[in-house]
Design a protein around this motif. Structure first.
Motif, PDB file in Angstrom:
ATOM      1  N   ALA A 111      46.271  46.652  25.613  1.00 53.41           N
ATOM      2  CA  ALA A 111      45.542  45.531  24.996  1.00 53.41           C
ATOM      3  C   ALA A 111      46.305  44.226  25.181  1.00 53.41           C
ATOM      4  CB  ALA A 111      45.324  45.825  23.509  1.00 53.41           C
ATOM      5  N   ARG A 112      47.617  44.288  25.046  1.00 51.30           N
ATOM      6  CA  ARG A 112      48.425  43.080  25.222  1.00 51.30           C
ATOM      7  C   ARG A 112      48.306  42.559  26.647  1.00 51.30           C
ATOM      8  NH1 ARG A 112      54.270  44.007  23.292  1.00 51.30           N
ATOM      9  NH2 ARG A 112      54.304  45.442  25.052  1.00 51.30           N
ATOM     10  N   PHE A 113      48.318  43.466  27.637  1.00 52.41           N
ATOM     11  CA  PHE A 113      48.221  43.030  29.032  1.00 52.41           C
ATOM     12  C   PHE A 113      46.871  42.361  29.291  1.00 52.41           C
ATOM     13  CE2 PHE A 113      47.336  43.608  33.545  1.00 52.41           C
ATOM     14  CZ  PHE A 113      48.493  43.073  34.100  1.00 52.41           C
ATOM     15  N   ARG A 114      45.814  42.961  28.818  1.00 47.01           N
ATOM     16  CA  ARG A 114      44.484  42.375  29.045  1.00 47.01           C
ATOM     17  C   ARG A 114      44.363  41.012  28.358  1.00 47.01           C
ATOM     18  NH1 ARG A 114      40.638  45.821  31.196  1.00 47.01           N
ATOM     19  NH2 ARG A 114      41.331  47.978  31.450  1.00 47.01           N
ATOM     20  N   ALA A 115      44.925  40.905  27.150  1.00 45.12           N
ATOM     21  CA  ALA A 115      44.856  39.634  26.430  1.00 45.12           C
ATOM     22  C   ALA A 115      45.701  38.568  27.129  1.00 45.12           C
ATOM     23  CB  ALA A 115      45.332  39.833  24.997  1.00 45.12           C
ATOM     24  N   THR A 116      46.887  38.941  27.579  1.00 48.39           N
ATOM     25  CA  THR A 116      47.782  37.982  28.230  1.00 48.39           C
ATOM     26  C   THR A 116      47.168  37.405  29.497  1.00 48.39           C
ATOM     27  OG1 THR A 116      49.738  39.104  27.356  1.00 48.39           O
ATOM     28  CG2 THR A 116      50.061  37.695  29.284  1.00 48.39           C
ATOM     29  N   HIS A 117      46.466  38.262  30.263  1.00 46.26           N
ATOM     30  CA  HIS A 117      45.961  37.830  31.572  1.00 46.26           C
ATOM     31  C   HIS A 117      44.446  37.610  31.584  1.00 46.26           C
ATOM     32  CE1 HIS A 117      49.878  38.476  33.450  1.00 46.26           C
ATOM     33  NE2 HIS A 117      49.978  39.566  32.723  1.00 46.26           N
ATOM     34  N   GLY A 118      43.827  37.622  30.405  1.00 45.74           N
ATOM     35  CA  GLY A 118      42.397  37.330  30.323  1.00 45.74           C
ATOM     36  C   GLY A 118      41.526  38.323  31.058  1.00 45.74           C
ATOM     37  N   ILE A 119      41.807  39.600  30.947  1.00 48.17           N
ATOM     38  CA  ILE A 119      41.050  40.643  31.639  1.00 48.17           C
ATOM     39  C   ILE A 119      40.049  41.259  30.667  1.00 48.17           C
ATOM     40  CG2 ILE A 119      41.209  42.823  32.906  1.00 48.17           C
ATOM     41  CD1 ILE A 119      44.118  42.090  33.547  1.00 48.17           C
ATOM     42  N   ASP A 120      38.804  41.336  31.079  1.00 51.58           N
ATOM     43  CA  ASP A 120      37.763  41.919  30.238  1.00 51.58           C
ATOM     44  C   ASP A 120      38.069  43.380  29.919  1.00 51.58           C
ATOM     45  OD1 ASP A 120      34.869  43.430  30.151  1.00 51.58           O
ATOM     46  OD2 ASP A 120      34.793  41.423  29.254  1.00 51.58           O
TER      47      ASP A 120
ATOM     48  N   PHE B 281      50.765  49.114  33.589  1.00 52.00           N
ATOM     49  CA  PHE B 281      50.578  50.556  33.769  1.00 52.00           C
ATOM     50  C   PHE B 281      49.634  51.098  32.703  1.00 52.00           C
ATOM     51  CE2 PHE B 281      54.987  51.484  35.891  1.00 52.00           C
ATOM     52  CZ  PHE B 281      54.595  50.734  36.995  1.00 52.00           C
ATOM     53  N   ALA B 282      49.879  50.701  31.454  1.00 53.76           N
ATOM     54  CA  ALA B 282      49.064  51.208  30.355  1.00 53.76           C
ATOM     55  C   ALA B 282      47.598  50.806  30.504  1.00 53.76           C
ATOM     56  CB  ALA B 282      49.617  50.696  29.022  1.00 53.76           C
ATOM     57  N   ALA B 283      47.366  49.663  31.126  1.00 57.97           N
ATOM     58  CA  ALA B 283      45.993  49.165  31.297  1.00 57.97           C
ATOM     59  C   ALA B 283      45.323  49.696  32.552  1.00 57.97           C
ATOM     60  CB  ALA B 283      46.001  47.631  31.329  1.00 57.97           C
ATOM     61  N   SER B 284      46.074  50.353  33.435  1.00 54.15           N
ATOM     62  CA  SER B 284      45.561  50.726  34.753  1.00 54.15           C
ATOM     63  C   SER B 284      44.761  52.022  34.729  1.00 54.15           C
ATOM     64  CB  SER B 284      46.715  50.868  35.751  1.00 54.15           C
ATOM     65  OG  SER B 284      47.320  49.626  36.006  1.00 54.15           O
ATOM     66  N   ALA B 285      43.659  52.007  35.484  1.00 55.32           N
ATOM     67  CA  ALA B 285      42.861  53.219  35.667  1.00 55.32           C
ATOM     68  C   ALA B 285      43.440  54.094  36.768  1.00 55.32           C
ATOM     69  CB  ALA B 285      41.423  52.846  36.004  1.00 55.32           C
ATOM     70  N   ALA B 286      44.170  53.485  37.706  1.00 56.27           N
ATOM     71  CA  ALA B 286      44.785  54.222  38.816  1.00 56.27           C
ATOM     72  C   ALA B 286      45.808  53.315  39.482  1.00 56.27           C
ATOM     73  CB  ALA B 286      43.727  54.683  39.814  1.00 56.27           C
ATOM     74  N   ALA B 287      46.564  53.891  40.435  1.00 59.04           N
ATOM     75  CA  ALA B 287      47.582  53.107  41.146  1.00 59.04           C
ATOM     76  C   ALA B 287      47.689  53.571  42.591  1.00 59.04           C
ATOM     77  CB  ALA B 287      48.937  53.240  40.449  1.00 59.04           C
ATOM     78  N   LEU B 288      48.011  52.612  43.441  1.00 55.95           N
ATOM     79  CA  LEU B 288      48.310  52.873  44.844  1.00 55.95           C
ATOM     80  C   LEU B 288      49.737  52.417  45.087  1.00 55.95           C
ATOM     81  CD1 LEU B 288      47.468  53.634  47.744  1.00 55.95           C
ATOM     82  CD2 LEU B 288      46.516  51.334  47.994  1.00 55.95           C
ATOM     83  N   THR B 289      50.611  53.332  45.493  1.00 53.94           N
ATOM     84  CA  THR B 289      52.034  53.005  45.529  1.00 53.94           C
ATOM     85  C   THR B 289      52.726  53.614  46.730  1.00 53.94           C
ATOM     86  OG1 THR B 289      54.112  53.194  44.294  1.00 53.94           O
ATOM     87  CG2 THR B 289      52.561  55.022  44.075  1.00 53.94           C
ATOM     88  N   LYS B 290      53.827  53.006  47.109  1.00 53.59           N
ATOM     89  CA  LYS B 290      54.717  53.627  48.088  1.00 53.59           C
ATOM     90  C   LYS B 290      55.477  54.751  47.398  1.00 53.59           C
ATOM     91  CE  LYS B 290      58.848  52.404  48.780  1.00 53.59           C
ATOM     92  NZ  LYS B 290      59.971  52.757  47.912  1.00 53.59           N
TER      93      LYS B 290
END
Length: 494
Positions: free
Chosen positions: A287-296, A368-377
């Protein structure tokens, strides 16, 4: 708490001495020195200790102290005509001066020498490990002192680095070649400092290109040597193991299968657990990440981690960006490290939508907590994402010639540590010719749109992570215990 007044001829243990708030028993490299209240006491060479006496007098006094060398040979120490105790306790005397002055004296036994641990970290991850070690060891043995090389985190715990750690934080042939002369100078400087200080144990942390050379160079000094973070020769170029006998007295391993590998080659090794368990990657706030970066709240966040080296970033970002275009309707987030920040900005400037670049560690864990998935090396990032419960795909790409060489040298089936621990492909791996925009997009779409597949991966990853826990406590506790045990084996007082 100030020094406590003890009865005449009473005794106090070294541990109790420090717990009562007395100043450290350090000494200047002088055979004659003044003794003063703690507020006036400033040691000039903490690494050398020559039978000092810690005193809190009502006024300054002087005393002649017998000198001994840094190897800890005993000498005679005299205070007002009283010889210092030769036991592992400290004689505590209420001294008399015309029977009027009240004073507190703690007389160290003859030629007591402070325990010194020499730590060497060469990059940011090693600085984190070193700072945790210092914190745990200081809590258990407050009389122990540290010297060596480290970064900001180790400095915050009291290390006075021999030189800036950044001088060693070089990666890649093109970066190392222009600095070879300086690196050789730093190697000689480090060896000379260790030779002069004669620490009780030398602990090198990762950065094998530099640290293993240090261990070899000090081999003739007869010092105990510990290397923390095993070289991953079990993964590729296993033949390098023939160069390691005699380099260390103990190897502290992060992965549970590593001690058995090194034991087959007659090399002592101990599993202490993986530091990712202490990283905090599982304590992000969505929730903090979405609020900080204005993500719906309904938007799907996708973390993209192209690496921490410029060559990785420049090679992987075009494929990752093209895959995101095929996905559509995601909010890409790219955590970046200092050395590659500008390369990531340049490599993502044409992405639509523009990615959120994250530089703060806590902000990364919130992502990470806000992510639905990740693409990483491949690398430690996969363990951090697994800690956070993020379903992921691992991708990597080398230039074709390097890929052919690496394929012949690699001796493991998987690139991801999660898959190595599980001994099966829990996390999809898209390497080399499989690392294409279409394949990447297809794999990520499955993780985003198939909750059962994503949940199965997260559950299997958690089971693999459980294998990274040491038998007791946290990894830093286990590593510190191994180092303290080594100190005990060389007869350093507890």
């Amino acid at each position: 708490m100030g020094p406590k007044l003890f009865e005449q001829n009473s005794q106090i243990s070294l541990r109790d001495y420090y717990n009562l708030g007395h100043p450290p028993l350090m000494a200047s490299a002088k055979s004659t020195a003044y003794i003063a209240p703690a507020s006036d006491y400033t040691p000039t060479r903490p690494a050398f200790n020559f039978g000092w006496v810690a005193v809190n007098w009502s006024r300054r006094m002087t005393a002649t102290v017998g000198r001994c060398d840094h190897r800890g040979r005993r000498s005679v120490s005299v205070i007002k005509g009283f010889p210092a105790s030769g036991s592992h306790h400290h004689k505590v005397r209420a001294a008399r001066q015309q029977d009027r002055l009240r004073c507190y004296i703690v007389a160290a036994y003859a030629c007591f020498r402070m325990t010194l641990i020499y730590l060497i970290a060469g990059e940011a991850s090693g600085d984190v490990l070193g700072s945790r070690l210092m914190q745990v060891i200081a809590a258990r043995r407050p009389e122990i002192r540290f010297a060596g090389i480290g970064g900001a985190r180790m400095t915050a715990h009291g290390l006075d680095s021999l030189f800036p750690m950044q001088d060693l934080a070089l990666m890649g042939l093109l970066e190392v070649l222009p600095q070879l002369r300086q690196l050789r100078q730093r190697l000689r400087q480090t060896v000379a400092d260790i030779t002069e200080r004669r620490p009780d144990v030398v602990v090198t942390i990762d950065s094998p290109g530099f640290t293993l050379r240090v261990l070899r160079a000090i081999g003739t000094l007869g010092l105990k040597r510990i290397h923390y973070v095993a070289p991953q020769i079990w993964a590729w170029r296993e033949s390098r193991v023939r160069h390691y006998p005699g380099l260390w007295d103990q190897l502290l391993c992060l992965l549970p299968f590593e001690p058995a590998f090194f034991a087959r080659h007659g090399l002592p090794a101990t599993f202490v657990g993986h530091p990712v368990l202490e990283s905090g990657a599982d304590r992000g706030n969505a929730a903090r990440f979405r609020a900080t970066h204005g993500i719906d709240a309904a938007a799907r966040v996708l973390t993209v981690m192209p690496g921490s080296r410029r060559t990785e970033v420049s090679r992987l970002l075009p494929f990752f960006g093209a895959a995101l275009q095929r996905l559509g309707h995601v909010v890409p987030v790219v955590p970046v490290a200092g050395p590659v920040t500008e390369a990531v900005r340049r490599g993502t400037h044409s992405w639509r939508p523009q990615p959120i670049l994250v530089t703060d560690q806590q902000d990364k864990y919130d992502a990470f907590a806000a992510s639905a998935a990740a693409l990483t090396k491949s690398g430690t990032a996969t363990l951090e994402l697994a800690m956070a419960g993020v379903p992921m795909a691992v991708a990597y790409r080398l230039n074709p010639i390097t890929a052919v060489i690496v394929r012949r040298l690699v001796s493991v089936r998987y690139a991801s540590v999660i898959n190595l621990l599980a001994d099966r492909e829990v996390v999809p791996e898209l390497m080399q010719q499989d690392c294409t925009p279409d394949r990447l997009a297809e794999t990520m779409r499955t993780l985003l749109d198939d909750p059962a597949t994503a949940a199965a991966q997260v559950a299997a990853s958690r089971a693999a992570l459980a294998l990274l826990r040491p038998p007791e406590g946290l990894p830093s506790d286990a590593a510190a215990a191994a180092i303290l045990a080594m100190l005990g084996s060389v007869g350093v007082g507890q």
